[in-house]
Each structure stands twice: as C-alpha cells, then as structure tokens.
Scaffold this motif. Sequence first.
Motif, PDB file in Angstrom:
ATOM      1  N   ASN A  21       0.836  -1.208   0.000  1.00 32.02           N
ATOM      2  CA  ASN A  21       0.000   0.000   0.000  1.00 32.02           C
ATOM      3  C   ASN A  21       0.866   1.252   0.000  1.00 32.02           C
ATOM      4  N   GLN A  22       1.902   1.255   0.832  1.00 30.90           N
ATOM      5  CA  GLN A  22       2.798   2.406   0.901  1.00 30.90           C
ATOM      6  C   GLN A  22       3.583   2.579  -0.409  1.00 30.90           C
ATOM      7  N   TYR A  23       3.969   1.481  -1.015  1.00 28.97           N
ATOM      8  CA  TYR A  23       4.667   1.513  -2.305  1.00 28.97           C
ATOM      9  C   TYR A  23       3.786   2.192  -3.349  1.00 28.97           C
ATOM     10  N   LEU A  24       2.515   1.817  -3.384  1.00 26.02           N
ATOM     11  CA  LEU A  24       1.593   2.439  -4.334  1.00 26.02           C
ATOM     12  C   LEU A  24       1.443   3.924  -4.039  1.00 26.02           C
ATOM     13  N   LEU A  25       1.230   4.275  -2.790  1.00 25.24           N
ATOM     14  CA  LEU A  25       1.074   5.685  -2.430  1.00 25.24           C
ATOM     15  C   LEU A  25       2.305   6.494  -2.838  1.00 25.24           C
ATOM     16  N   ALA A  26       3.486   5.958  -2.599  1.00 21.77           N
ATOM     17  CA  ALA A  26       4.722   6.672  -2.932  1.00 21.77           C
ATOM     18  C   ALA A  26       4.880   6.888  -4.442  1.00 21.77           C
ATOM     19  N   ALA A  27       4.251   6.041  -5.239  1.00 22.28           N
ATOM     20  CA  ALA A  27       4.390   6.144  -6.698  1.00 22.28           C
ATOM     21  C   ALA A  27       3.419   7.142  -7.322  1.00 22.28           C
ATOM     22  N   ILE A  28       2.517   7.674  -6.529  1.00 18.31           N
ATOM     23  CA  ILE A  28       1.492   8.572  -7.058  1.00 18.31           C
ATOM     24  C   ILE A  28       1.917  10.016  -6.840  1.00 18.31           C
ATOM     25  N   LEU A  33      -3.456  12.856  -6.307  1.00 20.11           N
ATOM     26  CA  LEU A  33      -4.236  12.389  -5.150  1.00 20.11           C
ATOM     27  C   LEU A  33      -5.689  12.872  -5.163  1.00 20.11           C
ATOM     28  N   PRO A  34      -5.984  14.086  -5.642  1.00 24.35           N
ATOM     29  CA  PRO A  34      -7.385  14.523  -5.650  1.00 24.35           C
ATOM     30  C   PRO A  34      -8.195  14.040  -6.861  1.00 24.35           C
ATOM     31  N   LEU A  35      -7.584  13.247  -7.720  1.00 22.04           N
ATOM     32  CA  LEU A  35      -8.276  12.805  -8.938  1.00 22.04           C
ATOM     33  C   LEU A  35      -9.318  11.744  -8.634  1.00 22.04           C
ATOM     34  N   GLN A  36     -10.364  11.761  -9.453  1.00 20.27           N
ATOM     35  CA  GLN A  36     -11.400  10.733  -9.396  1.00 20.27           C
ATOM     36  C   GLN A  36     -11.380  10.009 -10.729  1.00 20.27           C
ATOM     37  N   GLY A  37     -11.836   8.799 -10.706  1.00 15.86           N
ATOM     38  CA  GLY A  37     -11.959   8.042 -11.939  1.00 15.86           C
ATOM     39  C   GLY A  37     -13.214   8.437 -12.698  1.00 15.86           C
ATOM     40  N   LEU A  38     -13.530   7.660 -13.675  1.00 14.05           N
ATOM     41  CA  LEU A  38     -14.674   7.946 -14.532  1.00 14.05           C
ATOM     42  C   LEU A  38     -16.003   7.813 -13.802  1.00 14.05           C
ATOM     43  N   THR A  39     -16.037   7.055 -12.709  1.00 13.44           N
ATOM     44  CA  THR A  39     -17.297   6.827 -11.996  1.00 13.44           C
ATOM     45  C   THR A  39     -17.602   7.916 -10.975  1.00 13.44           C
ATOM     46  N   ARG A  40     -16.693   8.825 -10.765  1.00 13.56           N
ATOM     47  CA  ARG A  40     -16.867   9.934  -9.827  1.00 13.56           C
ATOM     48  C   ARG A  40     -17.098   9.478  -8.388  1.00 13.56           C
ATOM     49  N   GLY A  41     -16.461   8.403  -8.029  1.00 10.62           N
ATOM     50  CA  GLY A  41     -16.524   7.928  -6.649  1.00 10.62           C
ATOM     51  C   GLY A  41     -15.506   8.656  -5.802  1.00 10.62           C
ATOM     52  N   ARG A  42     -14.875   7.918  -4.913  1.00 13.73           N
ATOM     53  CA  ARG A  42     -13.846   8.502  -4.055  1.00 13.73           C
ATOM     54  C   ARG A  42     -12.656   8.960  -4.898  1.00 13.73           C
ATOM     55  N   THR A  43     -11.981   9.990  -4.410  1.00 12.49           N
ATOM     56  CA  THR A  43     -10.725  10.393  -5.030  1.00 12.49           C
ATOM     57  C   THR A  43      -9.662   9.355  -4.680  1.00 12.49           C
ATOM     58  N   VAL A  44      -8.517   9.463  -5.313  1.00  5.40           N
ATOM     59  CA  VAL A  44      -7.401   8.567  -5.005  1.00  5.40           C
ATOM     60  C   VAL A  44      -7.054   8.684  -3.522  1.00  5.40           C
ATOM     61  N   ALA A  45      -6.930   9.905  -3.029  1.00  6.24           N
ATOM     62  CA  ALA A  45      -6.612  10.112  -1.611  1.00  6.24           C
ATOM     63  C   ALA A  45      -7.698   9.529  -0.710  1.00  6.24           C
ATOM     64  N   ASP A 141      -6.267   9.893 -16.856  1.00  9.37           N
ATOM     65  CA  ASP A 141      -5.072  10.071 -17.698  1.00  9.37           C
ATOM     66  C   ASP A 141      -3.783  10.240 -16.894  1.00  9.37           C
ATOM     67  N   HIS A 142      -3.698   9.555 -15.748  1.00 10.83           N
ATOM     68  CA  HIS A 142      -2.488   9.501 -14.924  1.00 10.83           C
ATOM     69  C   HIS A 142      -2.206   8.046 -14.553  1.00 10.83           C
ATOM     70  N   PRO A 143      -2.094   7.166 -15.540  1.00 14.24           N
ATOM     71  CA  PRO A 143      -1.941   5.745 -15.202  1.00 14.24           C
ATOM     72  C   PRO A 143      -0.643   5.478 -14.441  1.00 14.24           C
ATOM     73  N   LEU A 144      -0.687   4.403 -13.657  1.00 13.22           N
ATOM     74  CA  LEU A 144       0.532   3.969 -12.984  1.00 13.22           C
ATOM     75  C   LEU A 144       1.564   3.585 -14.035  1.00 13.22           C
ATOM     76  N   ASP A 145       2.820   3.864 -13.747  1.00 11.97           N
ATOM     77  CA  ASP A 145       3.857   3.408 -14.667  1.00 11.97           C
ATOM     78  C   ASP A 145       3.980   1.886 -14.546  1.00 11.97           C
TER      79      ASP A 145
END
Length: 158
Positions: A21-28, A33-45, A141-145
């Motif tokens: 989980n921390q590895y993923l967070l560090a890569a963003i 962090l304030p982005l939402q996906g197409l469904t407009r649910g929770r933000t990444v943060a 449009d911010h996919p994980l590398d």
Amino acid sequence: MSTPALADQILETWRIHARINQYLLAAIAPDALPLQGLTRGRTVAEQFAHIHNVRLMWIREGAPDLLAGLQKLEKGAALDADTLRAALDASAAAVETMLAAALESGKLRGFKPHPTAFLGYLISHESHHRGQIAVALKGADHPLDKKTGFGLWEWGVR
C-alpha cells in the motif's frame, strides 16, 4: 534451518501487504491524489483514507485499546501523501498488534470464523481499493507506470 511459526508468517504477510500500500502511495504524484476516476466515486486520496478508516473500524471492534492516537481521516480533510502515509503506518501497526493477539488466542472479537480469515478479508478489501486507485488514475489520464504496476505483485521484495 527452522521454519518460522505460522503466526510469524501470517504477521509477515500483513507487513508485506501494508508495504505494498505504501509503495503504491509513494508512486502517485501529489497532484494525482485529488483525482477521481470515470465513476466519480472517491478520489485517489479518499481511497487510501477509506483503507485506514476501515482498519480503525475493525480495531474499534476487536481491540479498542489500540485506538489511542489513531484518528479517522474525514472526507473533505486535507489528504496529502504525508498525512496518508502516517495514518496508514499507524493503523497497520495497530492491526498487526491486534492480529498478533488474535492469533495467540485463536479468535478476534467481532469477526468470524478466525484470525487468519480476518487477514484474508483485510487483504482482499484493501487490494480491491488498490485496484480502484489504479483504475481511477488510468481514467484520469495519470496511469501507474509499468514498474509500479508490476511492483504491486513483487511480494518477495517488498
């Protein structure tokens, strides 16, 4: 060569999962962090905050004495990477303590059937949200590398 006790392996599995989980967070990137996906649910943060908050819910049920110093991350609060990282570290440590005690006693208050199933539940729940984070980032449009995407599965080195 001796094999670690099963309880030690279970706790190490939790620690690896928490590091993922921390590895993923560090890569963003912070601006993602304030982005939402197409469904407009929770933000990444908010996805990371939800993971932390659900841990607190289980700690409140299973070992409320471990809540000291832990705080819920409220919706709408400033959720920067440092805040999320610290909250996730603290709640992961409390879950580990609760899980260790539950493994020793063979039960966890408020969860059936047993502590090992609880570990499976937590990993499943949090991994679901990691997937939602990845989908949200891709949809914004911010996919994980690729390195990070594959790194989520490298449990032997995390």
